[in-house]
Design a protein around this motif. Structure first.
Motif, PDB file in Angstrom:
ATOM      1  N   VAL A 165       0.788  -1.286  -0.016  1.00 14.63           N
ATOM      2  CA  VAL A 165      -0.120   0.141   0.055  1.00 14.63           C
ATOM      3  C   VAL A 165       0.873   1.279  -0.069  1.00 14.63           C
ATOM      4  CG1 VAL A 165      -1.693   1.285   1.273  1.00 14.63           C
ATOM      5  CG2 VAL A 165      -1.946  -1.257   1.014  1.00 14.63           C
ATOM      6  N   ARG A 166       1.992   1.046   0.679  1.00 12.25           N
ATOM      7  CA  ARG A 166       2.782   2.349   0.755  1.00 12.25           C
ATOM      8  C   ARG A 166       3.348   2.624  -0.553  1.00 12.25           C
ATOM      9  NH1 ARG A 166       6.817   2.069   5.591  1.00 12.25           N
ATOM     10  NH2 ARG A 166       7.737   0.242   4.120  1.00 12.25           N
ATOM     11  N   ASN A 167       3.800   1.729  -1.373  1.00  7.07           N
ATOM     12  CA  ASN A 167       4.386   1.780  -2.771  1.00  7.07           C
ATOM     13  C   ASN A 167       3.025   2.381  -3.594  1.00  7.07           C
ATOM     14  OD1 ASN A 167       6.745   0.777  -2.089  1.00  7.07           O
ATOM     15  ND2 ASN A 167       6.267  -1.333  -2.802  1.00  7.07           N
ATOM     16  N   GLU A 168       1.911   2.041  -3.436  1.00  5.79           N
ATOM     17  CA  GLU A 168       0.985   2.642  -4.258  1.00  5.79           C
ATOM     18  C   GLU A 168       0.711   4.072  -3.678  1.00  5.79           C
ATOM     19  OE1 GLU A 168      -2.776   0.771  -4.287  1.00  5.79           O
ATOM     20  OE2 GLU A 168      -2.334  -1.160  -3.956  1.00  5.79           O
ATOM     21  N   TYR A 169       0.870   4.466  -2.600  1.00  5.73           N
ATOM     22  CA  TYR A 169       0.751   5.951  -2.078  1.00  5.73           C
ATOM     23  C   TYR A 169       1.812   6.667  -2.835  1.00  5.73           C
ATOM     24  CZ  TYR A 169       0.878   9.599   1.169  1.00  5.73           C
ATOM     25  OH  TYR A 169       0.916  11.073   1.791  1.00  5.73           O
ATOM     26  N   GLU A 170       3.108   6.282  -2.561  1.00  7.00           N
ATOM     27  CA  GLU A 170       4.225   6.953  -3.180  1.00  7.00           C
ATOM     28  C   GLU A 170       4.045   7.071  -4.743  1.00  7.00           C
ATOM     29  OE1 GLU A 170       7.640   4.625  -1.870  1.00  7.00           O
ATOM     30  OE2 GLU A 170       7.539   5.654   0.358  1.00  7.00           O
ATOM     31  N   ARG A 171       3.549   5.924  -5.481  1.00 12.24           N
ATOM     32  CA  ARG A 171       3.454   6.304  -6.840  1.00 12.24           C
ATOM     33  C   ARG A 171       2.428   7.417  -7.148  1.00 12.24           C
ATOM     34  NH1 ARG A 171       3.179   0.606  -7.052  1.00 12.24           N
ATOM     35  NH2 ARG A 171       0.821   0.448  -7.361  1.00 12.24           N
ATOM     36  N   GLY A 172       1.473   7.524  -6.366  1.00 11.25           N
ATOM     37  CA  GLY A 172       0.428   8.494  -6.442  1.00 11.25           C
ATOM     38  C   GLY A 172       0.966   9.767  -6.255  1.00 11.25           C
ATOM     39  N   GLU A 173       1.777   9.901  -5.339  1.00 10.94           N
ATOM     40  CA  GLU A 173       2.466  11.259  -4.851  1.00 10.94           C
ATOM     41  C   GLU A 173       3.252  11.775  -5.974  1.00 10.94           C
ATOM     42  OE1 GLU A 173       2.241  13.012  -1.260  1.00 10.94           O
ATOM     43  OE2 GLU A 173       0.505  12.111  -2.339  1.00 10.94           O
ATOM     44  N   ASN A 174       3.526  10.853  -6.957  1.00  8.94           N
ATOM     45  CA  ASN A 174       4.609  11.240  -8.103  1.00  8.94           C
ATOM     46  C   ASN A 174       3.905  11.897  -9.179  1.00  8.94           C
ATOM     47  OD1 ASN A 174       7.105  10.510  -6.647  1.00  8.94           O
ATOM     48  ND2 ASN A 174       6.819   8.398  -7.392  1.00  8.94           N
ATOM     49  N   SER A 175       2.467  11.678  -9.197  1.00  4.83           N
ATOM     50  CA  SER A 175       1.656  12.118 -10.396  1.00  4.83           C
ATOM     51  C   SER A 175       1.194  13.784  -9.750  1.00  4.83           C
ATOM     52  CB  SER A 175       0.470  11.497 -10.631  1.00  4.83           C
ATOM     53  OG  SER A 175      -0.618  12.241 -11.203  1.00  4.83           O
ATOM     54  N   PRO A 176       1.429  15.002 -10.548  1.00  4.75           N
ATOM     55  CA  PRO A 176       1.165  16.224 -10.350  1.00  4.75           C
ATOM     56  C   PRO A 176      -0.389  16.245 -10.002  1.00  4.75           C
ATOM     57  CG  PRO A 176       2.832  16.070 -11.894  1.00  4.75           C
ATOM     58  CD  PRO A 176       2.264  14.683 -11.644  1.00  4.75           C
ATOM     59  N   ILE A 177      -1.055  15.578 -11.050  1.00  5.73           N
ATOM     60  CA  ILE A 177      -2.666  15.870 -11.011  1.00  5.73           C
ATOM     61  C   ILE A 177      -3.145  15.050  -9.826  1.00  5.73           C
ATOM     62  CG2 ILE A 177      -4.694  15.119 -11.995  1.00  5.73           C
ATOM     63  CD1 ILE A 177      -3.665  16.241 -14.372  1.00  5.73           C
ATOM     64  N   ASN A 178      -2.739  13.821  -9.499  1.00  8.19           N
ATOM     65  CA  ASN A 178      -3.093  13.048  -8.238  1.00  8.19           C
ATOM     66  C   ASN A 178      -2.773  13.949  -7.096  1.00  8.19           C
ATOM     67  OD1 ASN A 178      -4.008  11.169  -9.961  1.00  8.19           O
ATOM     68  ND2 ASN A 178      -2.419   9.703  -9.777  1.00  8.19           N
ATOM     69  N   ALA A 179      -1.524  14.382  -6.926  1.00  2.00           N
ATOM     70  CA  ALA A 179      -1.230  14.916  -5.656  1.00  2.00           C
ATOM     71  C   ALA A 179      -2.143  16.223  -5.399  1.00  2.00           C
ATOM     72  CB  ALA A 179       0.293  15.335  -5.606  1.00  2.00           C
ATOM     73  N   LEU A 180      -2.161  16.877  -6.714  1.00  5.77           N
ATOM     74  CA  LEU A 180      -3.338  18.276  -6.459  1.00  5.77           C
ATOM     75  C   LEU A 180      -4.640  17.684  -6.058  1.00  5.77           C
ATOM     76  CD1 LEU A 180      -3.178  21.006  -6.790  1.00  5.77           C
ATOM     77  CD2 LEU A 180      -3.519  20.982  -9.317  1.00  5.77           C
ATOM     78  N   GLU A 181      -5.130  16.848  -6.623  1.00  5.65           N
ATOM     79  CA  GLU A 181      -6.436  16.270  -6.487  1.00  5.65           C
ATOM     80  C   GLU A 181      -6.659  16.028  -4.948  1.00  5.65           C
ATOM     81  OE1 GLU A 181      -9.869  13.241  -7.820  1.00  5.65           O
ATOM     82  OE2 GLU A 181      -7.934  13.015  -8.412  1.00  5.65           O
ATOM     83  N   LYS A 182      -5.682  15.455  -4.271  1.00  8.17           N
ATOM     84  CA  LYS A 182      -5.803  14.984  -2.986  1.00  8.17           C
ATOM     85  C   LYS A 182      -5.934  16.296  -2.048  1.00  8.17           C
ATOM     86  CE  LYS A 182      -2.004  13.882  -0.398  1.00  8.17           C
ATOM     87  NZ  LYS A 182      -0.896  13.088  -0.019  1.00  8.17           N
ATOM     88  N   GLU A 183      -4.998  17.359  -2.253  1.00 10.80           N
ATOM     89  CA  GLU A 183      -4.946  18.712  -1.601  1.00 10.80           C
ATOM     90  C   GLU A 183      -6.484  19.284  -1.843  1.00 10.80           C
ATOM     91  OE1 GLU A 183      -2.799  19.662   0.502  1.00 10.80           O
ATOM     92  OE2 GLU A 183      -1.304  18.191   0.127  1.00 10.80           O
ATOM     93  N   LEU A 184      -6.915  19.160  -3.066  1.00  5.34           N
ATOM     94  CA  LEU A 184      -8.223  20.022  -3.295  1.00  5.34           C
ATOM     95  C   LEU A 184      -9.350  19.303  -2.454  1.00  5.34           C
ATOM     96  CD1 LEU A 184      -8.315  20.208  -7.178  1.00  5.34           C
ATOM     97  CD2 LEU A 184      -8.289  22.067  -5.591  1.00  5.34           C
ATOM     98  N   PHE A 185      -9.358  18.124  -2.408  1.00  6.47           N
ATOM     99  CA  PHE A 185     -10.496  17.344  -1.638  1.00  6.47           C
ATOM    100  C   PHE A 185     -10.268  17.752  -0.189  1.00  6.47           C
ATOM    101  CE2 PHE A 185     -11.921  15.025  -5.109  1.00  6.47           C
ATOM    102  CZ  PHE A 185     -13.110  14.568  -4.751  1.00  6.47           C
TER     103      PHE A 185
END
Length: 458
Positions: A165-185
């Protein structure tokens, strides 16, 4: 695994399967027939309240069996964020009847029969599914019934799976749109659990004790909190008989399933977030508060999203991508159980300033609100919506997957209802919802600003 970090498209249109126009209900002891809508029939297992949806189609000797649990990250609190997703992983580590110790590990059982299987977690639900040859239905029903209430849930499985799960999390953090979407929510929702990312906050999923996961499992994984969907080549009476045999022995939840009662307070002004991290190109995102997927305004919002950001003829593409300000655009409503967001993303072209892209996008939205849209734009958007939906429903798994999202939103009949409503959307409807929901007061704006590491600077 589907996480909230990913932009997910919902297909809602006429199914591609060659099924009867109206399903004829089957007679099965121990079940109450609830209703038929289109080719789908709903039943309730009297013993424990389990909901069953049947959609027979005999065009190929395959079927999909899907279990949707009405639990997702909206049911989590601080300290257990990510529990639904981590538990989803552990559901593949073995149950009493199906485990590696007795030579019946799930993959050992399913691979030899050519079955595909997986699971996904989202804000409002978790689902588990298999697609396989029709003759294997008894095995699949038994497997899923066993892990509904007889999961092993061992610490020896939790620790290594947490690293996955941590590896999935880190992959998501490497995507600008994914990281920004998390902060938006997280900025848009202060009280409601949509504030939390589906994968969870890192410290929670890293440290959550196995006892907490067991408590979560024992709270939500019960037949009266689940819907079984069976799509494909099967006899309804036979399928219901198998469901009764393997699920009928499971009792209802011993306590009422906890219902979320938190309502997000009305937003009283615009909010902004900025994400600065390694990357190459910037992103501007706009998030506006909208009602849930069951709201009558959802179809008009879906058409609005298409007019604004779907394809080269969309308003934002012409205003931003054609002049070279962006590399593309997207816009549209999320489809959720509770009030959610209309998201607009503008990935910036090299050299474009965030201020310029944001100003241009907002000006185009204001122009639409002031002048409205044309009949041609609405007709094109509706046709594209329905065509895309039909394409995405090609096959038993695709149909079950779309029903899964409607179940999660709160009403499986949206599978048929939304596409019918989209056909009736007018230009006045699109302008009305744009004026009502795309307001500054209920907006959250996000910027992803790429940072070049010091050792890479010229």
């Amino acid at each position: 695994m589907k996480l909230r970090f990913a932009l997910c498209a919902l297909a809602l249109a006429t199914p591609c399967l060659r099924a009867a126009a109206t399903a004829a209900p089957a007679t099965a002891p121990g079940f109450t027939f609830v209703k038929s809508v289109g080719a789908i029939s709903e039943y309730r297992l009297d013993a424990n309240g389990l909901t069953v949806l049947l959609m027979p189609d005999h065009s190929a000797p395959v079927l999909t069996f899907m279990v949707t649990y009405r639990v997702g990250s909206r049911n989590e609190v601080t300290g257990t964020t990510g529990a639904t997703h981590l538990l989803e992983h552990l559901m593949f580590k073995g149950s009493e009847k199906f485990n590696a110790g007795n030579g019946k590990k799930i993959d050992q059982i399913l691979d030899p029969i050519g079955a595909t299987n997986n699971a996904t977690t989202w804000l409002d639900r978790t689902n588990y599914f298999e697609t396989f040859g029709s003759e294997h239905l008894p095995l699949i029903v038994e497997l899923e019934a066993d892990r509904m209430r007889h999961l092993l849930l061992r610490e020896s499985d939790r620790a290594p799976e947490m690293t996955v799960v941590r590896n999935e999390y880190e992959r998501g953090e490497n995507s600008p749109i994914n990281a920004l979407e998390k902060e938006l929510f997280a900025a848009a929702f202060l009280a409601h659990p949509y504030h939390h990312p589906t994968i969870g906050w890192r410290s929670d999923f890293e440290k959550v004790p196995i006892e907490k996961l067991r408590e979560f499992y024992d709270t939500f994984y019960w037949p009266d909190n689940a819907t079984i969907t069976i799509v494909g080549d099967f006899a309804p009476a036979t399928a219901l008989g198998l469901v009764k045999k393997f699920y009928g022995v499971i009792p209802r939840a011993p306590k009422p399933i906890p219902q979320l009662y938190t309502v997000e307070p009305e937003q009283s002004g615009p909010r902004r977030v900025t994400v600065k991290r390694a990357g190459q190109l910037g992103v501007v995102a706009l998030a506006h508060k909208i009602p849930p997927g069951t709201d009558p305004d959802y179809p008009a919002l879906a058409v609005l999203g298409s007019v604004l950001g779907d394809g080269k003829n969309s308003r934002l593409y012409k205003a931003l991508t054609d002049p070279g300000l962006s590399t593309g655009v997207s816009a549209g409503p999320q489809f959720n159980h509770d009030a959610t967001l209309f998201l607009t993303f503008v990935p910036l072209a090299p050299g474009t300033k965030h201020e310029e892209a944001e100003k241009t996008a907002l000006a185009e939205i204001e122009k639409l609100k002031k002048d409205g849209v044309t009949d041609k734009e609405v007709a094109t958007a509706a046709a594209k919506f329905l065509a895309d939906s039909a394409f995405q429903r090609d096959g038993t798994y695709a149909v079950a997957g779309n029903l899964n999202e409607c179940i999660a939103a709160g009403d499986w009949t949206l599978y048929y209802a939304v596409d019918e409503a989209v056909k009736k959307v007018t230009p006045a409807d699109v302008q009305r919802v744009a004026k009502k929901y795309l307001t500054e007061e209920h907006s959250t704006t996000g910027w992803f600003i790429p940072v070049v590491p010091a050792d890479e600077k010229p």
